[in-house]
Write a protein that holds these residues in place. Structure first.
Motif, PDB file in Angstrom:
ATOM      1  N   SER A 191     -71.087  23.880-175.686  1.00  0.00           N
ATOM      2  CA  SER A 191     -70.865  24.110-177.114  1.00  0.00           C
ATOM      3  C   SER A 191     -69.819  25.198-177.328  1.00  0.00           C
ATOM      4  CB  SER A 191     -72.169  24.515-177.804  1.00  0.00           C
ATOM      5  OG  SER A 191     -72.535  25.841-177.455  1.00  0.00           O
ATOM      6  N   LYS A 192     -69.057  25.043-178.403  1.00  0.00           N
ATOM      7  CA  LYS A 192     -68.018  26.015-178.734  1.00  0.00           C
ATOM      8  C   LYS A 192     -68.619  27.403-178.973  1.00  0.00           C
ATOM      9  CE  LYS A 192     -64.508  23.144-178.747  1.00  0.00           C
ATOM     10  NZ  LYS A 192     -63.422  23.251-177.762  1.00  0.00           N
ATOM     11  N   GLU A 193     -69.810  27.440-179.551  1.00  0.00           N
ATOM     12  CA  GLU A 193     -70.441  28.740-179.824  1.00  0.00           C
ATOM     13  C   GLU A 193     -70.695  29.502-178.536  1.00  0.00           C
ATOM     14  OE1 GLU A 193     -71.892  25.965-183.160  1.00  0.00           O
ATOM     15  OE2 GLU A 193     -71.465  25.825-181.018  1.00  0.00           O
ATOM     16  N   ARG A 194     -71.199  28.816-177.511  1.00  0.00           N
ATOM     17  CA  ARG A 194     -71.488  29.483-176.238  1.00  0.00           C
ATOM     18  C   ARG A 194     -70.197  29.915-175.548  1.00  0.00           C
ATOM     19  NH1 ARG A 194     -75.379  32.095-175.936  1.00  0.00           N
ATOM     20  NH2 ARG A 194     -75.102  32.160-173.692  1.00  0.00           N
ATOM     21  N   ILE A 195     -69.171  29.083-175.637  1.00  0.00           N
ATOM     22  CA  ILE A 195     -67.871  29.450-175.067  1.00  0.00           C
ATOM     23  C   ILE A 195     -67.331  30.702-175.751  1.00  0.00           C
ATOM     24  CG2 ILE A 195     -65.444  28.736-174.953  1.00  0.00           C
ATOM     25  CD1 ILE A 195     -66.420  25.900-174.395  1.00  0.00           C
ATOM     26  N   ALA A 196     -67.457  30.751-177.074  1.00  0.00           N
ATOM     27  CA  ALA A 196     -66.945  31.895-177.835  1.00  0.00           C
ATOM     28  C   ALA A 196     -67.637  33.186-177.438  1.00  0.00           C
ATOM     29  CB  ALA A 196     -67.116  31.648-179.332  1.00  0.00           C
ATOM     30  N   VAL A 197     -68.939  33.124-177.215  1.00  0.00           N
ATOM     31  CA  VAL A 197     -69.688  34.329-176.812  1.00  0.00           C
ATOM     32  C   VAL A 197     -69.143  34.885-175.495  1.00  0.00           C
ATOM     33  CG1 VAL A 197     -71.925  35.169-175.998  1.00  0.00           C
ATOM     34  CG2 VAL A 197     -71.799  33.763-178.055  1.00  0.00           C
ATOM     35  N   GLU A 198     -68.957  34.009-174.510  1.00  0.00           N
ATOM     36  CA  GLU A 198     -68.472  34.462-173.209  1.00  0.00           C
ATOM     37  C   GLU A 198     -67.024  34.946-173.285  1.00  0.00           C
ATOM     38  OE1 GLU A 198     -70.255  34.928-170.585  1.00  0.00           O
ATOM     39  OE2 GLU A 198     -72.080  34.002-171.368  1.00  0.00           O
ATOM     40  N   LEU A 199     -66.199  34.239-174.045  1.00  0.00           N
ATOM     41  CA  LEU A 199     -64.791  34.614-174.150  1.00  0.00           C
ATOM     42  C   LEU A 199     -64.614  35.987-174.800  1.00  0.00           C
ATOM     43  CD1 LEU A 199     -62.665  31.502-175.220  1.00  0.00           C
ATOM     44  CD2 LEU A 199     -62.438  32.882-173.149  1.00  0.00           C
ATOM     45  N   THR A 200     -65.286  36.188-175.929  1.00  0.00           N
ATOM     46  CA  THR A 200     -65.124  37.465-176.618  1.00  0.00           C
ATOM     47  C   THR A 200     -65.707  38.608-175.798  1.00  0.00           C
ATOM     48  OG1 THR A 200     -67.139  36.993-177.899  1.00  0.00           O
ATOM     49  CG2 THR A 200     -65.035  36.474-178.935  1.00  0.00           C
ATOM     50  N   ALA A 201     -66.778  38.343-175.072  1.00  0.00           N
ATOM     51  CA  ALA A 201     -67.344  39.376-174.202  1.00  0.00           C
ATOM     52  C   ALA A 201     -66.371  39.736-173.089  1.00  0.00           C
ATOM     53  CB  ALA A 201     -68.676  38.906-173.615  1.00  0.00           C
ATOM     54  N   ALA A 202     -65.735  38.727-172.502  1.00  0.00           N
ATOM     55  CA  ALA A 202     -64.748  38.989-171.441  1.00  0.00           C
ATOM     56  C   ALA A 202     -63.538  39.720-171.996  1.00  0.00           C
ATOM     57  CB  ALA A 202     -64.318  37.673-170.797  1.00  0.00           C
ATOM     58  N   LEU A 203     -63.147  39.348-173.201  1.00  0.00           N
ATOM     59  CA  LEU A 203     -61.973  39.951-173.831  1.00  0.00           C
ATOM     60  C   LEU A 203     -62.178  41.439-174.103  1.00  0.00           C
ATOM     61  CD1 LEU A 203     -59.213  38.899-174.943  1.00  0.00           C
ATOM     62  CD2 LEU A 203     -60.336  38.664-177.156  1.00  0.00           C
ATOM     63  N   CYS A 204     -63.422  41.808-174.441  1.00  0.00           N
ATOM     64  CA  CYS A 204     -63.717  43.199-174.826  1.00  0.00           C
ATOM     65  C   CYS A 204     -64.286  43.987-173.653  1.00  0.00           C
ATOM     66  CB  CYS A 204     -64.674  43.216-176.011  1.00  0.00           C
ATOM     67  SG  CYS A 204     -63.993  42.433-177.491  1.00  0.00           S
ATOM     68  N   LEU A 275     -59.881  30.085-183.791  1.00  0.00           N
ATOM     69  CA  LEU A 275     -61.176  30.749-183.929  1.00  0.00           C
ATOM     70  C   LEU A 275     -62.167  29.890-184.712  1.00  0.00           C
ATOM     71  CD1 LEU A 275     -60.040  34.443-184.507  1.00  0.00           C
ATOM     72  CD2 LEU A 275     -60.567  33.252-182.377  1.00  0.00           C
ATOM     73  N   LYS A 276     -61.660  29.089-185.640  1.00  0.00           N
ATOM     74  CA  LYS A 276     -62.537  28.131-186.319  1.00  0.00           C
ATOM     75  C   LYS A 276     -63.028  27.075-185.339  1.00  0.00           C
ATOM     76  CE  LYS A 276     -61.578  28.200-191.258  1.00  0.00           C
ATOM     77  NZ  LYS A 276     -61.192  27.372-192.428  1.00  0.00           N
ATOM     78  N   SER A 277     -62.134  26.653-184.458  1.00  0.00           N
ATOM     79  CA  SER A 277     -62.522  25.672-183.450  1.00  0.00           C
ATOM     80  C   SER A 277     -63.620  26.224-182.545  1.00  0.00           C
ATOM     81  CB  SER A 277     -61.304  25.271-182.613  1.00  0.00           C
ATOM     82  OG  SER A 277     -61.670  24.407-181.560  1.00  0.00           O
ATOM     83  N   LEU A 278     -63.531  27.522-182.253  1.00  0.00           N
ATOM     84  CA  LEU A 278     -64.553  28.171-181.431  1.00  0.00           C
ATOM     85  C   LEU A 278     -65.809  28.521-182.233  1.00  0.00           C
ATOM     86  CD1 LEU A 278     -62.323  30.560-179.279  1.00  0.00           C
ATOM     87  CD2 LEU A 278     -63.686  28.635-178.443  1.00  0.00           C
ATOM     88  N   LYS A 279     -65.738  28.261-183.547  1.00  0.00           N
ATOM     89  CA  LYS A 279     -66.873  28.482-184.451  1.00  0.00           C
ATOM     90  C   LYS A 279     -67.309  29.935-184.512  1.00  0.00           C
ATOM     91  CE  LYS A 279     -68.421  23.706-184.132  1.00  0.00           C
ATOM     92  NZ  LYS A 279     -69.527  22.765-183.953  1.00  0.00           N
ATOM     93  N   LEU A 280     -66.319  30.830-184.479  1.00  0.00           N
ATOM     94  CA  LEU A 280     -66.617  32.231-184.722  1.00  0.00           C
ATOM     95  C   LEU A 280     -66.992  32.413-186.186  1.00  0.00           C
ATOM     96  CD1 LEU A 280     -65.203  32.652-181.906  1.00  0.00           C
ATOM     97  CD2 LEU A 280     -64.485  34.855-182.798  1.00  0.00           C
ATOM     98  N   ASP A 281     -67.641  33.521-186.493  1.00  0.00           N
ATOM     99  CA  ASP A 281     -68.083  33.760-187.853  1.00  0.00           C
ATOM    100  C   ASP A 281     -66.887  34.013-188.770  1.00  0.00           C
ATOM    101  OD1 ASP A 281     -67.914  37.018-188.269  1.00  0.00           O
ATOM    102  OD2 ASP A 281     -68.293  36.449-186.192  1.00  0.00           O
ATOM    103  N   ASN A 282     -67.069  33.702-190.041  1.00  0.00           N
ATOM    104  CA  ASN A 282     -65.985  33.814-191.021  1.00  0.00           C
ATOM    105  C   ASN A 282     -65.474  35.239-191.167  1.00  0.00           C
ATOM    106  OD1 ASN A 282     -65.994  31.073-191.594  1.00  0.00           O
ATOM    107  ND2 ASN A 282     -67.509  31.274-193.224  1.00  0.00           N
TER     108      ASN A 282
END
Length: 414
Positions: A191-204, A275-282
């Motif tokens: 899911s895009k949501e799970r990918i976004a969590v890992e990506l943003t965590a790695a980024l920060c 970021l919309k594709s990754l379903k990050l919050d608005n």
């Protein structure tokens, strides 16, 4: 012997008193071995979840189907999970079923990486069946058992490997990296949501240079397809900027998209789409796009320019925009110095009591009504007055502003 919080000790002691095993497991053990303080404490046990719920007054059946109960010990929530084996996985993410077991070794076999597959007994013994301690010492991320099988089971583990590499500044073990490259297409099932969590965590993280693993393994094509045209130099350029910035989500995300277009508006549009594709919050998407649109700043900036910038993005994002501009135009220590100087300049403006926002004006809409200004003209006059005192801060006095408001009306302000 490690220093274990009293709450954790009490939970383990209670379970052991009932005749079952209980150990600290996973990430906390890894952190303890690195002389770091764990943020969360996970406990694994041979006891069944329904038994755990009987022994403690405050519990939450967080994931009872999978054996997890949250025990509330004082102000500390502790996840207590029954030893388990997992059946075949579906959609390369979730096991179809789990089987509770009484053997710690069977439980550790199902975990992702060796550094996360260790346990700690209150006797002081570290249970390390897969060489996790050696991998910690060498700075290695290595899958437990066959890496290809681990990634077939749960494809998100590949992004977790990238995140741990960035967080710990570790290298990916050769066979594990090869398996990531082979199994990268499986990320499309996550899911895009799970990918976004890992990506943003790695980024920060403190070591974002390991984000190079994304294009090197092919994972980028499935989590950041907008950058498939980037070559290694493009990635390295982005990472060099990231390394100079605070590990804050909005800033790091904006920096990643800073070269995604030829103009600030194009960069913002690319970021919004991705970021919309990754379903990050608005809220996050809005902040990132606002920062990218306003990323061009001049310095030494005139006081008026800083005021306008603060109005455009809000004070909470002002420093983020300053960082984004600085990292594009300066190097090394100059980046931080530039931001600190500009932030100090803005704080000085505020300390002098100069008007930055409409509420800072020395008059209100009600004052304008009292002199015969009404309707939408009130807002137009207030904005014009704010623009005037932005350049002429000493004119932010009620008498002077009313006089100027009258002049504006005579001049035909609409």
């Amino acid at each position: 012997m490690f220093q274990i919080p009293q709450e954790v000790q009490k939970v383990i002691h209670t379970i052991e008193q009932a005749g079952f095993e209980a150990v600290v497991v996973g990430g906390p053990v890894r952190d303890l071995l690195r002389a770091q303080t764990p943020h969360d404490w996970d406990i694994a046990t041979s006891a069944r979840p329904e038994q755990v719920m009987k022994w403690f007054h405050k519990t939450i059946p967080t994931g009872i189907r999978h054996g997890t109960v949250t025990v509330l010990m004082g102000n500390m929530p502790l996840e207590v999970t029954t030893y388990r084996q997992e059946a075949a996985y579906q959609n390369h993410r979730q096991p179809t079923s789990v089987a509770f077991v009484s053997n710690l070794e069977e439980d550790l076999k199902r975990r992702d990486f060796t550094i996360n597959a260790m346990a700690y007994r209150m006797s002081g013994a570290v249970v390390d069946l897969f060489g996790g301690q050696a991998d910690l010492e060498r700075g290695i991320i290595r899958a437990v058992g066959d890496a290809r099988e681990r990634f077939e089971e749960d494809a998100l583990r590949m992004l977790r490997a990238v995140r741990f590499a960035c967080k710990l500044d570790f290298a990916i073990e050769q066979q594990t990296a090869a398996a990531m490259q082979e199994k990268a297409p499986l990320l499309q099932y996550i899911s895009k949501e799970r990918i976004a969590v890992e990506l943003t965590a790695a980024l920060c993280t403190a070591a974002p240079q390991h984000l190079l693993l994304l294009p090197q393994t092919g994972l980028a094509a499935y989590c950041l397809p907008e950058f498939v045209s980037w070559n290694e130099a493009d990635w390295k350029n982005a990472i060099e900027r990231l390394q100079q910035l605070p590990a804050e989500k909005t800033l790091r995300l904006a920096t990643l998209f800073q070269k995604a277009g030829e103009t600030p508006a194009q960069c913002a549009a690319a970021a919004k789409k991705a970021l919309k594709s990754l379903k990050l919050d608005n809220h996050t998407i809005s902040n990132v796009t606002a920062v990218l649109i306003q990323q061009i700043v001049s310095f030494p900036a005139a006081d008026a320019a800083l005021k306008r910038l603060a109005r455009a993005v809000g004070e909470e994002l002002l420093e983020t925009v300053l960082w984004l501009h600085a990292v594009e135009n300066y190097d090394g220590q100059q980046v931080r110095q530039w931001v600190e100087d500009a932030a100090w300049q803005y704080q000085t403006i505020k300390q002098r009591g100069e008007a930055v926002f409409l509420q800072d004006l020395a008059l209100s809409g009600e004052d304008l009504k009292n002199v015969g200004i009404s309707g939408k003209e009130i807002g137009e006059v207030l904005r014009a007055l704010l623009e005037w005192v932005t350049e002429h801060p000493n004119d932010n006095q009620k008498v002077l502003l009313l006089k100027r408001a009258n002049s504006l009306r005579k001049a035909g302000l609409k």
